[in-house]
Design an enzyme around this catalytic site. Structure first.
Site, PDB file in Angstrom:
ATOM      1  CG  ASP A   1     -32.752 111.723  67.479  1.00 10.77           C
ATOM      2  OD1 ASP A   1     -32.106 112.749  66.911  1.00 10.77           O
ATOM      3  OD2 ASP A   1     -32.956 112.301  68.635  1.00 10.77           O
TER       4      ASP A   1
ATOM      5  CG  ASN B   1     -33.164 114.872  53.745  1.00 10.20           C
ATOM      6  OD1 ASN B   1     -32.459 115.478  53.599  1.00 10.20           O
ATOM      7  ND2 ASN B   1     -33.418 114.738  54.840  1.00 10.20           N
TER       8      ASN B   1
ATOM      9  CB  SER C   1     -28.248 124.346  52.826  1.00 12.21           C
ATOM     10  OG  SER C   1     -28.649 125.615  52.429  1.00 12.21           O
TER      11      SER C   1
ATOM     12  CB  ALA D   1     -27.595 128.285  64.480  1.00 10.80           C
ATOM     13  CE1 TYR D   2     -30.499 123.748  58.031  1.00  6.94           C
ATOM     14  CE2 TYR D   2     -30.085 126.050  56.334  1.00  6.94           C
ATOM     15  CZ  TYR D   2     -30.591 124.142  56.371  1.00  6.94           C
ATOM     16  OH  TYR D   2     -30.201 123.452  55.606  1.00  6.94           O
TER      17      TYR D   2
ATOM     18  CE  LYS E   1     -27.776 121.863  56.654  1.00  3.94           C
ATOM     19  NZ  LYS E   1     -27.973 120.299  56.281  1.00  3.94           N
TER      20      LYS E   1
END
Length: 289
Positions: A83, A111, A157, A209-210, A214
């Site tokens: 984790d 990943n 991404s 946020a994502y 990234k």
């Protein structure tokens, strides 16, 4: 001497792109330039139960059966708990690898990631905790185990592209890449503060946020690739975008299959990429960040 076996690690691999990466590593390794004897792949995930199910699905996979790669001990896929949002979990996985493979590992594909719903300080904190800080910690703990000539791939991404940022922030990201990891981390901390103040938009950030996590991951990948290049070990570290893949993370809206999404990360792990490092890739080509 018997050929030394190759060791690969894939994080967040119990489903979606991660699972497809494990499957395609197994399928493509025998005909890759890195093939030097048997391959062991560690499929890692937070849940032991889901990890065991993933291994079961791969053992029953028709393409893998037809290729015969899991027979005769040529490729072994093993589950390990990891984790990346928990320091202890990363450290115990690192110690496990050190004891099992004192000579090191060859491939590390980071990943594991989260894409949370909504946008507020908590979502930002939790997203960065896994996607940026977790990946960074996994890199810091596991990169020293990667043997000379090994490969590290961070699945990022194009959401992390700098096209939606203010000119000042773009410059700040490029400056941070020229400096060091703490400079990139300082930008992630600034984003957290700006969101906390409710002023991220006027300070040049996207309210996403994502995407910001990234952007941080791509910047950190570039810094670590440059630092690693200075050690002269021939370890190649790259970031890539798998594309818009139909997975739980995209709520089934993606246009690519997980196998298509796995193509670029697997290419960066196994194929001859001309010694290129510190780059961002998509659809098996270098792309602008």
């Amino acid at each position: 001497m018997a050929p030394q076996s190759k060791i690969a690690v894939v994080t967040g691999a119990n489903k979606g792109i991660g699972l497809a990466i494990v499957r395609n590593l197994a399928l493509d390794y025998p005909k890759s330039p890195l093939n030097r004897g048997p391959l062991t792949i560690y499929l890692t995930a937070r849940s032991q139960e889901r990890g065991a199910e993933a291994i079961k699905s791969l053992n029953a996979d028709n393409a893998l059966k037809q290729a015969g790669v899991l027979q005769e001990g040529r490729t072994t896929i093993t589950f390990a708990t990891l984790d990346i949002s928990q320091t202890k979990s990363i450290q115990s996985f690192r110690d496990f690898l050190k004891s099992e493979h004192p000579d090191g590992i060859d491939i590390l594909i980071n990943n594991a990631a989260v894409a949370l719903q909504g946008f507020d300080s908590n979502v930002v904190k939790d997203t960065l905790e896994t996607n940026y800080y977790g990946t960074l910690e996994a890199m810091q703990d596991l990169l020293p185990l990667v043997r000379d000539g090994g490969r590290v791939v961070n699945v990022c991404s194009m959401a992390g592209s700098l096209s939606k940022y203010s000119a000042e922030l773009k410059e700040a990201f490029h400056d941070a890449v020229g400096e060091d990891v703490p400079a990139v981390t300082a930008l992630m901390e600034k984003f957290k503060r700006d969101v906390g103040d409710g002023k991220e938009k006027e300070r040049g950030w996207p309210s996403a946020a994502y995407a910001v996590s990234k952007a941080g991951e791509i910047a950190m990948t570039k810094v670590m690739a440059r630092e690693e290049e200075g050690r002269g070990r021939g370890v190649l570290i790259n970031a890539c975008c798998p594309g818009y893949v139909n997975t739980d993370m995209t709520k089934g809206k993606g246009t690519k299959t997980p196998d298509e999404g796995a193509k670029t990360p697997v290419m960066l792990a196994l194929q001859d990429i001309g010694g290129k490092t510190g780059l961002m890739w998509q659809t098996e080509k270098e792309v602008q960040w």
